[in-house]
Scaffold this active site. Sequence first.
Site, mmCIF file in Angstrom:
data_model
loop_
_atom_site.group_PDB
_atom_site.id
_atom_site.type_symbol
_atom_site.label_atom_id
_atom_site.label_comp_id
_atom_site.label_asym_id
_atom_site.label_seq_id
_atom_site.Cartn_x
_atom_site.Cartn_y
_atom_site.Cartn_z
ATOM 1 N N HIS A 171 0.976 -1.209 0.179
ATOM 2 C CA HIS A 171 0.012 0.025 0.151
ATOM 3 C C HIS A 171 0.625 1.356 -0.095
ATOM 4 C CE1 HIS A 171 -3.998 -2.743 0.772
ATOM 5 N NE2 HIS A 171 -3.320 -3.129 1.258
ATOM 6 N N HIS A 209 5.197 6.778 6.853
ATOM 7 C CA HIS A 209 5.376 6.526 5.464
ATOM 8 C C HIS A 209 4.385 7.381 3.966
ATOM 9 C CE1 HIS A 209 1.432 6.406 6.956
ATOM 10 N NE2 HIS A 209 0.435 6.587 6.116
ATOM 11 N N HIS A 241 2.512 9.113 0.783
ATOM 12 C CA HIS A 241 0.973 9.074 -0.122
ATOM 13 C C HIS A 241 1.577 9.766 -1.112
ATOM 14 C CE1 HIS A 241 -1.843 6.786 2.501
ATOM 15 N NE2 HIS A 241 -1.028 7.107 3.208
ATOM 16 N N THR A 276 -7.364 7.568 6.915
ATOM 17 C CA THR A 276 -6.803 7.648 5.745
ATOM 18 C C THR A 276 -7.310 6.388 5.089
ATOM 19 O OG1 THR A 276 -4.712 8.004 5.302
ATOM 20 C CG2 THR A 276 -6.005 9.687 5.553
ATOM 21 N N THR A 277 -7.478 5.113 6.061
ATOM 22 C CA THR A 277 -6.932 3.955 5.007
ATOM 23 C C THR A 277 -7.753 3.073 5.833
ATOM 24 O OG1 THR A 277 -5.461 3.333 6.257
ATOM 25 C CG2 THR A 277 -4.653 3.403 4.511
#
Length: 247
Positions: free
Chosen positions: A86, A112, A114, A197-198
């Site tokens: 992801h 992480h 995006h 957001t996941t």
Amino acid sequence: MKKIIKIVPMLIAGIGFITPAISGPHWGYEGDEIPENWAKLSPDYQMCDIGRNQSPVNIAGTIHAQANALDIHYGLVSGNVVNNGHTVQINDKNTNDYVAIDGEKYKLTQFHFHAPSENQINGQSYPMEAHFVHQNGDGELLVMAVMLEQGNENPTAEEILLALNEKENLPSNINDLDIRSFLPPVNDYYRFSGSLTTPPCSEGVTWIVLKQPVQLSKTEIVKFEHAFKHHNNRPIQPLHGRLIIAN
């Protein structure tokens, strides 16, 4: 370099954001697993559809307010870096990287990326966005987001890319990674209450979005996008009357 941000503490409900690749039915960003269908994939993901305080958001129409201080204490990170299917995620095994709010510490657990950015500022999207995920002793979460724009090379980004295993879910060790190069010199910020957001899109997450972006080179951005294989940003969610605080 001292970082001061002010924020009112909030109750954090979602504790599943320690890694975006949480257990449960598979979800994604393409085909039948797109964000608009997450709630259909599992009853555990219903909040992705019915939640009223979802993230990401378009940051516009902010109000200025006095708030409490947030101190950022980041040193050299050791742990591992992994493409979990992801995102590219760096897991921090140190116990001395944290932010402090009202005297309470929120430990940095991971960060992480995006691409493109999930949050927007006045309708503007950025090539990438970094999420620094913190958790306190009660499982309450605070996510600090940094917008990443195209510009000069970022030495820490290059170290991450060099260490990253091309195959998914095969972590590589990292040592003494200086993540402070992902922090802008000016720490003006926006703050709002949001969600993961996941999936499962749990709400009650305190979000801090720094106003000033940090630069990555075009080559570094392209390499991250290649690792993702596709965009990994959830669409903008309605505010439903939420206030966004700006300092």
